[in-house]
Design an enzyme around this catalytic site. Structure first.
Site, mmCIF file in Angstrom:
data_model
loop_
_atom_site.group_PDB
_atom_site.id
_atom_site.type_symbol
_atom_site.label_atom_id
_atom_site.label_comp_id
_atom_site.label_asym_id
_atom_site.label_seq_id
_atom_site.Cartn_x
_atom_site.Cartn_y
_atom_site.Cartn_z
ATOM 1 N N SER A 83 -9.142 106.963 114.068
ATOM 2 C CA SER A 83 -10.147 105.918 114.233
ATOM 3 C C SER A 83 -11.523 106.552 114.322
ATOM 4 O O SER A 83 -11.654 107.734 114.656
ATOM 5 C CB SER A 83 -9.866 105.130 115.522
ATOM 6 O OG SER A 83 -10.920 104.261 115.860
ATOM 7 N N TYR A 101 -7.981 103.826 124.746
ATOM 8 C CA TYR A 101 -7.751 104.002 123.315
ATOM 9 C C TYR A 101 -8.491 105.231 122.791
ATOM 10 O O TYR A 101 -7.931 106.033 122.025
ATOM 11 C CB TYR A 101 -8.223 102.748 122.582
ATOM 12 C CG TYR A 101 -7.904 102.703 121.112
ATOM 13 C CD1 TYR A 101 -6.628 102.370 120.665
ATOM 14 C CD2 TYR A 101 -8.886 102.953 120.158
ATOM 15 C CE1 TYR A 101 -6.338 102.303 119.310
ATOM 16 C CE2 TYR A 101 -8.611 102.883 118.804
ATOM 17 C CZ TYR A 101 -7.333 102.562 118.384
ATOM 18 O OH TYR A 101 -7.051 102.494 117.034
#
Length: 276
Positions: free
Chosen positions: A134, A147
């Site tokens: 990501s 996350y």
């Protein structure tokens, strides 16, 4: 030319589902795995090969690898590590159990599966391991500490694996998307409600003014958001290029943040990220 095969995690929707369908259409033999059997059954109705694989469960990973071996005779050309979930909340409000739960899936399970696939690729003398990270594996963002932590860790582990696999014919590749249309926000709500006691937080007013609105209100696509097909396009390049790159950025924010991380001092990068 023999049909190439790939195992993909997290195929119930979004990036994983799009990748499974697109690669199947390109002639790949796709093993599209999901955590729930009901999602696997739906994919099988579409003509895909699908069986359960829960990254949080070691026995489930064992069973999935056994199933893979039985279907292929022990071969696999590629692994696409895509399965992951989000757990929003301020870092100071995240209990130990919350971090343990998200790391079990986003890092430990992904690592465990990768380790079990490597001997298959070593035995056949080739393979590609592609991991979906990501933009939040490059830079941090408020309210996403859990996350971000898993993606930073995943980036480091993958970079080391790539170095260690030099000299073999096993390529290790990262894909780093920014905002992509998916169910990750909606799917994160049960995790948030289970672990984050926001009403008892000293940041309760900030939750009301910021995170809760973003989490519970559907406000349409984010700025610069792209469909899952944008990630799949980079995945195809990572899988089919004779000489794949180590990293593939997806979306404008990833390109901008990748550049900013390289050239800006920390204080300036913090300011930029804080401004969104």
């Amino acid at each position: 030319m023999a049909q190439r095969s790939i195992l993909i995690t997290g195929c119930s929707s979004g990036i994983g589902a799009d990748a499974a369908r697109a690669l199947h259409a390109r002639g790949w033999r796709v093993f599209a795995t999901c955590r729930r059997e009901t999602d696997c059954a739906r994919l099988r109705e579409e003509g895909l090969e699908s069986f359960p694989l829960d990254l949080a469960d070691e026995d489930s990973i064992d069973t999935a690898i056994d199933e893979l071996r039985s279907r292929t005779g022990g071969g696999l050309d590629a692994l696409y590590n895509n399965g992951a979930f989000a757990l929003p909340g301020a870092v100071e409000d995240l209990p130990r159990g919350a971090l343990r739960e998200i790391f079990e899936v986003n890092l430990f399970g992904t690592h465990d599966l990768t380790r079990r696939v490597i001997p298959i690729m070593r035995a056949q003398g080739r393979g590609r391991i592609v991991t979906c990270s990501s933009v939040l594996g490059l830079v941090p963002l408020k309210w996403r500490g859990a996350y971000v932590a898993t993606k930073f860790a995943l980036e480091g582990l993958t970079d080391v694996l790539r170095l260690e696999m030099r000299g073999t014919d096993i390529d290790v590749i990262l894909i780093e998307p920014g905002p992509i249309t998916s169910n990750i926000r909606v799917n994160s709500i049960p995790h948030f409600e289970r672990w984050v006691d926001w009403q008892a937080s000293p940041r309760a007013d900030q939750y009301r003014g910021s995170l809760l609105k973003r989490l519970y209100e559907s406000r349409g696509p984010d700025r610069f958001e792209l469909p899952p097909a944008a990630v799949t396009a980079k995945l195809v390049r990572a899988l089919e290029s004779p000489r794949p790159r180590a990293r593939y950025y997806v979306t404008t924010p990833t390109h901008l943040m990748g550049l900013a991380r390289r050239i800006l001092p920390t204080a300036a990068l913090d300011w930029l990220v804080d401004k969104g």
